[in-house]
Design a protein around this motif. Structure first.
Motif, PDB file in Angstrom:
ATOM      1  N   LEU A 106       0.840  -1.206   0.000  1.00 32.55           N
ATOM      2  CA  LEU A 106       0.000   0.000   0.000  1.00 32.55           C
ATOM      3  C   LEU A 106       0.868   1.248   0.000  1.00 32.55           C
ATOM      4  N   ILE A 136      -7.813   4.055  -1.360  1.00 32.20           N
ATOM      5  CA  ILE A 136      -7.622   2.620  -1.159  1.00 32.20           C
ATOM      6  C   ILE A 136      -8.968   1.950  -0.956  1.00 32.20           C
ATOM      7  N   ASP A 137      -9.329   1.073  -1.856  1.00 26.95           N
ATOM      8  CA  ASP A 137     -10.602   0.356  -1.723  1.00 26.95           C
ATOM      9  C   ASP A 137     -10.378  -0.937  -0.934  1.00 26.95           C
ATOM     10  N   ASP A 138     -11.451  -1.613  -0.592  1.00 31.33           N
ATOM     11  CA  ASP A 138     -11.356  -2.733   0.352  1.00 31.33           C
ATOM     12  C   ASP A 138     -12.487  -3.732   0.101  1.00 31.33           C
ATOM     13  N   ASN A 194     -10.456 -10.748  -0.547  1.00 29.85           N
ATOM     14  CA  ASN A 194     -10.455  -9.354  -0.094  1.00 29.85           C
ATOM     15  C   ASN A 194      -9.417  -8.553  -0.894  1.00 29.85           C
ATOM     16  N   HIS A 220      -7.616  -4.998  -2.370  1.00 29.65           N
ATOM     17  CA  HIS A 220      -7.352  -3.584  -2.100  1.00 29.65           C
ATOM     18  C   HIS A 220      -6.944  -2.889  -3.397  1.00 29.65           C
ATOM     19  N   THR A 223     -16.633  -3.463   2.228  1.00 29.12           N
ATOM     20  CA  THR A 223     -15.476  -3.403   3.119  1.00 29.12           C
ATOM     21  C   THR A 223     -15.206  -4.740   3.796  1.00 29.12           C
ATOM     22  N   HIS A 275     -11.514  -2.641   6.397  1.00 29.95           N
ATOM     23  CA  HIS A 275     -11.155  -1.252   6.711  1.00 29.95           C
ATOM     24  C   HIS A 275     -12.284  -0.464   7.352  1.00 29.95           C
TER      25      HIS A 275
END
Lengths: 455, 455
Positions: B324, B336-338, B374, B376, B411, B414
């Protein structure tokens, strides 16, 4: 009453309604002893989500209480009817909708029997761990309602840890979807977990997404005999302290061993004061059993016998599984407690229970999910004898008081229902109960769902 | 305002209050980009439960909002101040109160840093799995508030699964105890789990009982290079379908690999389209890595390299952990997506994300906890360029829409904070949001706790 039936009939096929009082009476209670149960007005057996919604809309319109039920194998009276209620039995909604080996999930209706699901996922190389002793008859919906446990919990945890998402019909008939079908997810408050163990008091679970594990190797069991319960509990602490992860770790006291032998001639060692069963489903179970056997010996075990094969192991587990049933044959009646203490307090719990048995002049057999500190003291008594009945009830309460004193909980896996309502308030305290009632009110403002249970 | 300070001072030592605006400004927000943050009236750093109760009683009396904070490493703005609020930082309550190897629990205050706890329990042969990438600085209280995850989750699950019981100061200052210190317990609704992931909106966690595992063997890591993200995702599905239980299963796409090399010269293979890292902490990790390596090859891996030793493994993990941060150097700004999808949909998620990057003409690097589904996706852009900023925000939203479409969640770990409020409503639906608000009202009727977060 006739208005209720008429309205229900408008959205349900004839076979989904039972009004014959002789039949509805059989739906009045679960398997808990000495818990009050009322007379249902009607028993409804829906097959679809829409039918459940219709029942709840009708109940809300007419302000009729609803008692949801699975297979009624519960041990706390949580499924007991109240007078004039609709018993909403989910046993006909029994389809397994999906099994995904890649996502490691199953999607099921609430009436699926635990053992049916377990076998179905086995065929895909998967494992659904929760295994209450009623697993051959109890339903997943009931397991979710009571957050039930079993022998597997010391390694695999309880039902709650396997419920990823739910579809729930709310008191007013609306459909709520909670949770997820993904491995992770933190979107908002965890409503899914709130429903697990809520004993049907917040909504009607009509679908569940369950997490599965890969099927582990066949477990092998070791039996160890101890000259005292204290020594067996010491062994339990040593095993866990050393970092072992048994797939089960069970204790049967002398009374339980003898009761099982008397019922089924299992050939368990009658002279032992406490029998410990320990199993591993690891890649090398024999090595793990040898290590645990040495710890048992160090703790004072007089005999340590690893099962040579799966068949012998299964026999030992059968003996353990029939413990509660066997203890029920000791006297005409029993009350089954479910106190769970920190495992470091297991010895104190068993010593205290023995002292309570002596004080109240009663036979109290104990079997325990020892690795979890979860004891099932079974108070054996004659319910025709008023004085013995009084002593039984008092000893039952004394056991819960002892559990709380040792830092434990009044219920490790059987739930509260009507049996332990007063004790729930003692465990949670005033603030805790107030917040629980606040949550109940947010989901069921009219108080129609399983009234009189929990608090 | 002066009334607020005066009242706070009455129950707090002078050093527990910060009013210097230059200093309080540094407490205004967490590490999320592009989330609104207000100006706090005061920052409070209590050291005792009683001091927290005093703060909440004062806040309730004066109707002042309270924003609880850990180390402010969150990525969704959940710890961002609102104008005129009390920032309640728990970082000074940082004592480890108990570690019990027999009961496999730790009892901690909320300000304990994750890595400090991890190392402390290691010394007892125990393991606290949750390992968000900020683990060297983030606090357990923050981890509980956001239900944070990490690399370990594919085998060990998220923070929620390690929180057994809590002490919580309620909005009005009362102290609530939830849950247990036992392995099992089903006494009433699961309030403990309700607090996990509630982002400080229901109460202030002042103590936590955490479950621990035995310390597993040192893990060994394998790296596999793939000619496409699709092939890497196929490998992930094969690994999980075959019943493997890796201790981590991570994916870095080409953009991420190059960013990490550019930042730290890690020597990762620049030509790969997707790098998969898989580890085992089993008794025989080399055998498990060999089996997984074969599955990777079958799925099209061009290179499969098992780390020879712990040091090499650690280096690969370092590369993953800095992903990241490395992606943040690609462009002046990132979002930042999750998104977490069922792992069977991971390939579709990555393909869809690549299509979104193309559609919006942006660089979107993806690292993923692939075993959990999951992802990101990191949208890289120049926030000085209004058009690129607009496209960045739109692509960020498009990624969440895609996740929902694929049966996922907005999410995975996060949280919602202020960043994803609108999206939470989309995921939960109207009924879901209404019930979440009902729960909020039951705990915090005046709406003082972290207002404006979640919904």
């Amino acid at each position: 009453m006739s208005d209720l039936l008429e309205r229900l009939r408008a959205g349900l096929p004839p076979e989904a309604l039972i009004t014959d009082p002789d039949v509805t009476a059989s739906y009045a209670h679960d398997m808990a002893s000495f818990c009050e149960a009322g007379t249902p007005a009607v028993v409804v057996l829906p097959r679809t989500v829409e039918q459940v919604q219709h029942v709840m809309r009708t109940a809300t319109a007419l302000r009729v209480p609803v008692v949801p039920q699975g297979a009624r194998t519960g041990l706390s009276g949580a499924a007991n009817a109240s007078d004039g209620c609709i018993v909403l039995s989910l046993v006909k909604m029994d389809r397994i909708l999906e099994i995904s080996p890649v996502d490691r999930i199953a999607v099921v209706e609430p009436g699926v029997v635990n053992a049916v699901l377990s076998r179905a996922v086995n065929e895909h190389g998967l494992y659904y761990p929760p295994d209450p002793s009623s697993w051959e008859t109890c339903t997943i919906g009931g397991n979710i309602g009571t957050a039930s446990g079993g022998l597997c919990c010391v390694k695999y945890g309880v039902t709650a840890e396997y419920v990823l998402g739910l579809e729930v019909v709310l008191a007013d008939g609306r459909l709520l979807t909670t949770g997820r079908r993904t491995a992770k997810g933190v979107a908002g408050y965890d409503l899914t977990r709130l429903f697990v163990g809520s004993e049907g008091s917040l909504g009607i679970v009509v679908k569940a997404v369950l997490a599965l594990k890969p099927q582990p190797p066949q477990q092998l069991v070791l039996a160890a005999e101890f000259p005292s319960a204290a020594a067996a509990c010491d062994a339990v602490c040593r095993i866990m302290e050393r970092g072992h992860t048994p797939s089960l770790l069970e204790l049967m006291d002398r009374t339980t061993v003898r009761a099982v032998n008397a019922m089924a001639s299992m050939g368990l060692p009658e002279t032992t004061e406490a029998l410990l069963l320990c199993a591993f489903d690891t890649p090398d179970p024999l090595a793990d059993l040898a290590a645990v056997g040495a710890l048992c010996t160090a703790a004072g075990a007089t005999e340590v016998v690893p099962a040579d094969n799966a068949a012998e192991s299964e026999l030992l587990l059968q003996a353990r599984r029939m413990s509660l049933t066997a203890l029920e044959t000791v006297k005409p009646a029993t009350m089954i407690d479910d106190v769970c203490v920190p495992r470091s307090q297991l010895g104190a719990m068993l010593a205290g229970t023995a002292a309570i048995a002596e004080e109240y002049d009663l036979t109290i057999g104990v079997c325990a999910h020892a690795g979890d500190g979860n004891t099932h003291p079974v108070v054996c008594f004659d319910h025709h004898d008023p004085d013995e009945s009084r002593r039984a009830r008092e000893s039952f309460d004394a056991i819960m008081a002892l559990g709380l004193e040792l830092g434990g909980t009044i219920t490790g896996e059987h739930g509260v229902g009507v049996l332990k309502k007063e004790w729930l308030a003692r465990e949670l305290g005033e603030t805790g109960v107030e917040l629980q009632r606040g949550i109940k009110a947010a989901f069921d403002p009219l108080g129609l769902l399983n009234p009189g249970k929990l608090f």
